[in-house]
Motif scaffolding. Structure first.
Motif, PDB file in Angstrom:
ATOM      1  N   ALA A  46       0.807  -1.225   0.000  1.00  0.00           N
ATOM      2  CA  ALA A  46       0.000   0.000   0.000  1.00  0.00           C
ATOM      3  C   ALA A  46       0.838   1.271   0.000  1.00  0.00           C
ATOM      4  CB  ALA A  46      -0.954   0.011   1.189  1.00  0.00           C
ATOM      5  N   THR A  47       2.085   1.196   0.428  1.00  0.00           N
ATOM      6  CA  THR A  47       2.935   2.386   0.463  1.00  0.00           C
ATOM      7  C   THR A  47       3.664   2.627  -0.852  1.00  0.00           C
ATOM      8  OG1 THR A  47       4.794   1.133   1.349  1.00  0.00           O
ATOM      9  CG2 THR A  47       3.301   2.168   2.947  1.00  0.00           C
ATOM     10  N   GLN A  48       3.613   1.664  -1.767  1.00  0.00           N
ATOM     11  CA  GLN A  48       4.296   1.808  -3.050  1.00  0.00           C
ATOM     12  C   GLN A  48       3.287   2.059  -4.160  1.00  0.00           C
ATOM     13  OE1 GLN A  48       6.652  -1.814  -3.262  1.00  0.00           O
ATOM     14  NE2 GLN A  48       8.412  -0.641  -2.567  1.00  0.00           N
ATOM     15  N   VAL A  49       3.411   3.197  -4.823  1.00  0.00           N
ATOM     16  CA  VAL A  49       2.515   3.558  -5.915  1.00  0.00           C
ATOM     17  C   VAL A  49       3.138   3.084  -7.224  1.00  0.00           C
ATOM     18  CG1 VAL A  49       1.433   5.486  -7.134  1.00  0.00           C
ATOM     19  CG2 VAL A  49       1.630   5.529  -4.636  1.00  0.00           C
ATOM     20  N   TYR A  50       2.305   2.508  -8.083  1.00  0.00           N
ATOM     21  CA  TYR A  50       2.788   2.048  -9.387  1.00  0.00           C
ATOM     22  C   TYR A  50       1.871   2.570 -10.482  1.00  0.00           C
ATOM     23  CZ  TYR A  50      -0.685  -1.662  -8.538  1.00  0.00           C
ATOM     24  OH  TYR A  50      -1.826  -2.355  -8.249  1.00  0.00           O
ATOM     25  N   GLY A  51       2.398   2.604 -11.693  1.00  0.00           N
ATOM     26  CA  GLY A  51       1.650   3.097 -12.836  1.00  0.00           C
ATOM     27  C   GLY A  51       1.005   1.982 -13.635  1.00  0.00           C
ATOM     28  N   VAL A  52       0.596   2.316 -14.846  1.00  0.00           N
ATOM     29  CA  VAL A  52      -0.060   1.351 -15.718  1.00  0.00           C
ATOM     30  C   VAL A  52       0.878   0.189 -16.032  1.00  0.00           C
ATOM     31  CG1 VAL A  52      -1.048   1.035 -18.028  1.00  0.00           C
ATOM     32  CG2 VAL A  52      -1.655   3.048 -16.677  1.00  0.00           C
ATOM     33  N   THR A  53       2.136   0.461 -16.239  1.00  0.00           N
ATOM     34  CA  THR A  53       3.142  -0.593 -16.366  1.00  0.00           C
ATOM     35  C   THR A  53       4.068  -0.476 -15.168  1.00  0.00           C
ATOM     36  OG1 THR A  53       4.591   0.772 -17.719  1.00  0.00           O
ATOM     37  CG2 THR A  53       3.058  -0.657 -18.887  1.00  0.00           C
ATOM     38  N   ALA A  54       4.412  -1.613 -14.584  1.00  0.00           N
ATOM     39  CA  ALA A  54       5.206  -1.557 -13.355  1.00  0.00           C
ATOM     40  C   ALA A  54       6.044  -2.811 -13.167  1.00  0.00           C
ATOM     41  CB  ALA A  54       4.289  -1.365 -12.157  1.00  0.00           C
ATOM     42  N   GLU A  55       7.132  -2.629 -12.464  1.00  0.00           N
ATOM     43  CA  GLU A  55       8.044  -3.689 -12.053  1.00  0.00           C
ATOM     44  C   GLU A  55       7.948  -3.789 -10.529  1.00  0.00           C
ATOM     45  OE1 GLU A  55      10.840  -6.500 -13.331  1.00  0.00           O
ATOM     46  OE2 GLU A  55      10.064  -4.952 -14.665  1.00  0.00           O
ATOM     47  N   ALA A  56       7.768  -4.994 -10.015  1.00  0.00           N
ATOM     48  CA  ALA A  56       7.640  -5.186  -8.564  1.00  0.00           C
ATOM     49  C   ALA A  56       8.979  -4.977  -7.868  1.00  0.00           C
ATOM     50  CB  ALA A  56       7.124  -6.591  -8.271  1.00  0.00           C
ATOM     51  N   SER A  57       8.905  -4.519  -6.630  1.00  0.00           N
ATOM     52  CA  SER A  57      10.093  -4.428  -5.783  1.00  0.00           C
ATOM     53  C   SER A  57       9.714  -4.950  -4.404  1.00  0.00           C
ATOM     54  CB  SER A  57      10.587  -2.983  -5.693  1.00  0.00           C
ATOM     55  OG  SER A  57       9.603  -2.157  -5.125  1.00  0.00           O
ATOM     56  N   CYS A  58      10.700  -5.403  -3.664  1.00  0.00           N
ATOM     57  CA  CYS A  58      10.440  -5.984  -2.355  1.00  0.00           C
ATOM     58  C   CYS A  58      10.541  -4.902  -1.282  1.00  0.00           C
ATOM     59  CB  CYS A  58      11.437  -7.107  -2.065  1.00  0.00           C
ATOM     60  SG  CYS A  58      11.153  -7.903  -0.474  1.00  0.00           S
ATOM     61  N   VAL A  59       9.511  -4.782  -0.451  1.00  0.00           N
ATOM     62  CA  VAL A  59       9.536  -3.800   0.632  1.00  0.00           C
ATOM     63  C   VAL A  59      10.361  -4.292   1.817  1.00  0.00           C
ATOM     64  CG1 VAL A  59       7.325  -2.774  -0.014  1.00  0.00           C
ATOM     65  CG2 VAL A  59       7.375  -4.607   1.679  1.00  0.00           C
ATOM     66  N   TRP A  60      10.668  -5.588   1.859  1.00  0.00           N
ATOM     67  CA  TRP A  60      11.425  -6.160   2.969  1.00  0.00           C
ATOM     68  C   TRP A  60      12.917  -6.227   2.700  1.00  0.00           C
ATOM     69  CZ3 TRP A  60       8.380  -6.126   6.901  1.00  0.00           C
ATOM     70  CH2 TRP A  60       7.041  -6.396   6.757  1.00  0.00           C
ATOM     71  N   ASN A  61      13.306  -6.512   1.440  1.00  0.00           N
ATOM     72  CA  ASN A  61      14.708  -6.738   1.123  1.00  0.00           C
ATOM     73  C   ASN A  61      14.954  -6.353  -0.332  1.00  0.00           C
ATOM     74  OD1 ASN A  61      17.225  -7.789   0.502  1.00  0.00           O
ATOM     75  ND2 ASN A  61      16.862  -9.758   1.475  1.00  0.00           N
ATOM     76  N   SER A  62      15.676  -5.287  -0.558  1.00  0.00           N
ATOM     77  CA  SER A  62      15.926  -4.810  -1.918  1.00  0.00           C
ATOM     78  C   SER A  62      17.009  -5.611  -2.638  1.00  0.00           C
ATOM     79  CB  SER A  62      16.315  -3.337  -1.889  1.00  0.00           C
ATOM     80  OG  SER A  62      17.511  -3.176  -1.141  1.00  0.00           O
ATOM     81  N   CYS A  71       9.429 -15.167   0.537  1.00  0.00           N
ATOM     82  CA  CYS A  71       9.131 -13.769   0.857  1.00  0.00           C
ATOM     83  C   CYS A  71       7.751 -13.472   0.269  1.00  0.00           C
ATOM     84  CB  CYS A  71      10.205 -12.866   0.233  1.00  0.00           C
ATOM     85  SG  CYS A  71      10.048 -11.118   0.632  1.00  0.00           S
ATOM     86  N   GLY A  72       7.068 -12.470   0.736  1.00  0.00           N
ATOM     87  CA  GLY A  72       5.738 -12.137   0.221  1.00  0.00           C
ATOM     88  C   GLY A  72       5.750 -11.112  -0.890  1.00  0.00           C
ATOM     89  N   CYS A  73       6.916 -10.811  -1.442  1.00  0.00           N
ATOM     90  CA  CYS A  73       7.019  -9.724  -2.414  1.00  0.00           C
ATOM     91  C   CYS A  73       6.475 -10.108  -3.792  1.00  0.00           C
ATOM     92  CB  CYS A  73       8.466  -9.259  -2.518  1.00  0.00           C
ATOM     93  SG  CYS A  73       9.624 -10.523  -3.075  1.00  0.00           S
TER      94      CYS A  73
END
Length: 130
Positions: A46-62, A71-73
């Motif tokens: 919920a804290t990460q805003v993404y656009g129409v096209t997006a690449e996922a990132s991990c909020v726990w471990n970059s 992991c739940g990412c």
């Protein structure tokens, strides 16, 4: 060792020739100046805003690429539109949008959907509960 069916992952050697179609809920987000719109997840992302096209990132471990098995990412979607519509009727989800997405990249299969690394929002679908 065989993994449980709820987290089966892709069959070894499976290489889909096109993105998967899926359905998910997301909150609409508007920039402070009103010039840009995007989406945000309902829970963890919920804290990460993404656009129409997006690449996922991990909020726990970059340091790892989503999705990572223990992991739940990653982005999540359901295979069936009806399953996503049913979730939209929960009180806490009534303000969420229903999105049809094209899911691609790395992925993990689940019984009712996918967790994956890349997506493109294809359609915003009106919900009957919102």
């Amino acid at each position: 060792m065989r993994l449980p069916s709820w987290s089966s992952g892709p069959p070894r050697g499976e290489r889909p020739d096109r993105p998967f179609a899926g359905y998910k809920l997301a909150n609409a987000v508007l920039s402070a100046d009103g010039a840009r719109a995007g989406f945000a997840g309902l829970t963890l992302g919920a804290t990460q805003v993404y656009g129409v096209t997006a690449e996922a990132s991990c909020v726990w471990n970059s340091h790892h690429a989503p999705p990572r098995r223990w992991c739940g990412c990653g982005f999540y979607c359901l295979h069936a539109r009806g399953d996503a519509l049913a979730l939209s009727c929960a009180t806490e989800n009534r303000s969420a949008l229903l999105l049809e997405v094209a899911a691609a990249g790395r992925y993990i299969r689940y019984e009712r959907g996918l967790r994956y690394s890349r997506q493109r929002v294809r359609v915003i679908i009106p919900t009957r509960c919102g």
